[in-house]
Design a protein around this motif. Sequence first.
Motif, PDB file in Angstrom:
ATOM      1  N   THR A 182       0.805  -1.215   0.000  1.00  0.00           N
ATOM      2  CA  THR A 182       0.000   0.000   0.000  1.00  0.00           C
ATOM      3  C   THR A 182       0.842   1.271   0.000  1.00  0.00           C
ATOM      4  N   GLN A 183       2.127   1.159   0.281  1.00  0.00           N
ATOM      5  CA  GLN A 183       2.974   2.344   0.310  1.00  0.00           C
ATOM      6  C   GLN A 183       3.327   2.755  -1.110  1.00  0.00           C
ATOM      7  N   LYS A 184       3.009   3.975  -1.467  1.00  0.00           N
ATOM      8  CA  LYS A 184       3.141   4.435  -2.844  1.00  0.00           C
ATOM      9  C   LYS A 184       4.588   4.672  -3.271  1.00  0.00           C
ATOM     10  N   THR A 185       5.485   4.827  -2.303  1.00  0.00           N
ATOM     11  CA  THR A 185       6.860   5.166  -2.666  1.00  0.00           C
ATOM     12  C   THR A 185       7.498   4.098  -3.542  1.00  0.00           C
ATOM     13  N   TYR A 186       7.105   2.845  -3.383  1.00  0.00           N
ATOM     14  CA  TYR A 186       7.759   1.767  -4.110  1.00  0.00           C
ATOM     15  C   TYR A 186       7.373   1.720  -5.584  1.00  0.00           C
ATOM     16  N   SER A 187       6.314   2.403  -5.973  1.00  0.00           N
ATOM     17  CA  SER A 187       5.886   2.372  -7.363  1.00  0.00           C
ATOM     18  C   SER A 187       6.773   3.225  -8.260  1.00  0.00           C
ATOM     19  N   LYS A 188       7.617   4.080  -7.647  1.00  0.00           N
ATOM     20  CA  LYS A 188       8.427   4.992  -8.437  1.00  0.00           C
ATOM     21  C   LYS A 188       9.924   4.699  -8.343  1.00  0.00           C
ATOM     22  N   THR A 189      10.343   3.853  -7.419  1.00  0.00           N
ATOM     23  CA  THR A 189      11.773   3.697  -7.159  1.00  0.00           C
ATOM     24  C   THR A 189      12.546   3.170  -8.359  1.00  0.00           C
ATOM     25  N   TYR A 190      11.958   2.285  -9.159  1.00  0.00           N
ATOM     26  CA  TYR A 190      12.696   1.701 -10.275  1.00  0.00           C
ATOM     27  C   TYR A 190      12.852   2.687 -11.426  1.00  0.00           C
ATOM     28  N   ARG A 191      12.170   3.809 -11.343  1.00  0.00           N
ATOM     29  CA  ARG A 191      12.356   4.866 -12.338  1.00  0.00           C
ATOM     30  C   ARG A 191      13.374   5.899 -11.846  1.00  0.00           C
ATOM     31  N   ASP A 192      13.837   5.702 -10.633  1.00  0.00           N
ATOM     32  CA  ASP A 192      14.773   6.633 -10.015  1.00  0.00           C
ATOM     33  C   ASP A 192      16.196   6.110 -10.222  1.00  0.00           C
ATOM     34  N   LYS A 193      16.977   6.797 -11.054  1.00  0.00           N
ATOM     35  CA  LYS A 193      18.318   6.317 -11.373  1.00  0.00           C
ATOM     36  C   LYS A 193      19.191   6.205 -10.130  1.00  0.00           C
ATOM     37  N   GLU A 194      19.017   7.135  -9.192  1.00  0.00           N
ATOM     38  CA  GLU A 194      19.818   7.108  -7.965  1.00  0.00           C
ATOM     39  C   GLU A 194      19.577   5.811  -7.189  1.00  0.00           C
ATOM     40  N   TYR A 195      18.317   5.337  -7.182  1.00  0.00           N
ATOM     41  CA  TYR A 195      17.994   4.107  -6.458  1.00  0.00           C
ATOM     42  C   TYR A 195      18.645   2.901  -7.129  1.00  0.00           C
ATOM     43  N   LEU A 196      18.677   2.898  -8.452  1.00  0.00           N
ATOM     44  CA  LEU A 196      19.261   1.774  -9.179  1.00  0.00           C
ATOM     45  C   LEU A 196      20.786   1.807  -9.139  1.00  0.00           C
ATOM     46  N   ASP A 197      21.368   2.965  -8.903  1.00  0.00           N
ATOM     47  CA  ASP A 197      22.823   3.080  -8.811  1.00  0.00           C
ATOM     48  C   ASP A 197      23.350   2.701  -7.433  1.00  0.00           C
ATOM     49  N   MET A 198      22.464   2.373  -6.514  1.00  0.00           N
ATOM     50  CA  MET A 198      22.874   2.069  -5.139  1.00  0.00           C
ATOM     51  C   MET A 198      23.687   0.762  -5.081  1.00  0.00           C
ATOM     52  N   PRO A 199      24.924   0.780  -4.581  1.00  0.00           N
ATOM     53  CA  PRO A 199      25.722  -0.442  -4.471  1.00  0.00           C
ATOM     54  C   PRO A 199      25.247  -1.309  -3.305  1.00  0.00           C
ATOM     55  N   PHE A 200      25.719  -2.532  -3.239  1.00  0.00           N
ATOM     56  CA  PHE A 200      25.321  -3.482  -2.192  1.00  0.00           C
ATOM     57  C   PHE A 200      25.577  -2.900  -0.808  1.00  0.00           C
ATOM     58  N   GLN A 201      26.740  -2.283  -0.631  1.00  0.00           N
ATOM     59  CA  GLN A 201      27.109  -1.713   0.673  1.00  0.00           C
ATOM     60  C   GLN A 201      26.063  -0.707   1.151  1.00  0.00           C
ATOM     61  N   GLU A 202      25.639   0.200   0.261  1.00  0.00           N
ATOM     62  CA  GLU A 202      24.647   1.219   0.608  1.00  0.00           C
ATOM     63  C   GLU A 202      23.275   0.587   0.845  1.00  0.00           C
ATOM     64  N   ASP A 203      22.924  -0.395   0.019  1.00  0.00           N
ATOM     65  CA  ASP A 203      21.637  -1.086   0.128  1.00  0.00           C
ATOM     66  C   ASP A 203      21.497  -1.746   1.496  1.00  0.00           C
ATOM     67  N   TYR A 204      22.529  -2.465   1.902  1.00  0.00           N
ATOM     68  CA  TYR A 204      22.517  -3.147   3.205  1.00  0.00           C
ATOM     69  C   TYR A 204      22.431  -2.135   4.338  1.00  0.00           C
TER      70      TYR A 204
END
Length: 212
Positions: free
Chosen positions: A118-140
């Motif tokens: 139900t959280q709307k933020t997740y519907s846009k993250t894959y269009r956000d280049k910054e989110y896709l550029d996140m390395p494993f270290q930052e993701d964790y």
Amino acid sequence: MNYLKVFFLLICTSLLTLGCSSTQLVEQWKNPTVDTLYVSKILIVGMTPNLEARKEFEQLLKEEYTAKGIEAVMSLELFDPTFTTDKKSYAELKVIENILTANFFDAVLFTKVVGSKTQKTYSKTYRDKEYLDMPFQEDYYRHQEIYYNPKYYDEYKVYRAETSLYCICPTKDRELIWKGSIDIIDPSSIKKTVNDYVNLLILTLEQQQLFQ
């Protein structure tokens, strides 16, 4: 006519299988510079405070990769279970990445529950280049609250899980290869939910030519 009957039987079987599954692929992204990925040694990380679910998930994925002739290591095998007791700094996670490359790992498969459908933020993250550029270290680092906030999941009946496949090859930039969001719908048992999730994940990676 026989071929037609077989075709319709396959369609019905597929629909029944989907209907019984507790998981559903919502969104995925594949690095456009990668066509096919061949992995020789992969670390499997399931980020959850539920040790039983983590062990079940990592073990099942390890078996899938091993069956393909790929060396797979569970995070529970590489690190002590108390590894998640304290939050890790960027510097500590960098050291871990260096240890992985020194031990010939070339990929990390990282899965965590990130919220609810139900959280709307997740519907846009894959269009956000910054989110896709996140390395494993930052993701964790960003999602460590999963381990320490006992109320993290209290309101959720439909869980949004996310799996990321990272390349940590020493000869090129460490980068995100694939990311997928999967909804876990009204989970009733750990074993069934983990089995459904892994089956869907492997099927999707095979279709993307990332499970070779």
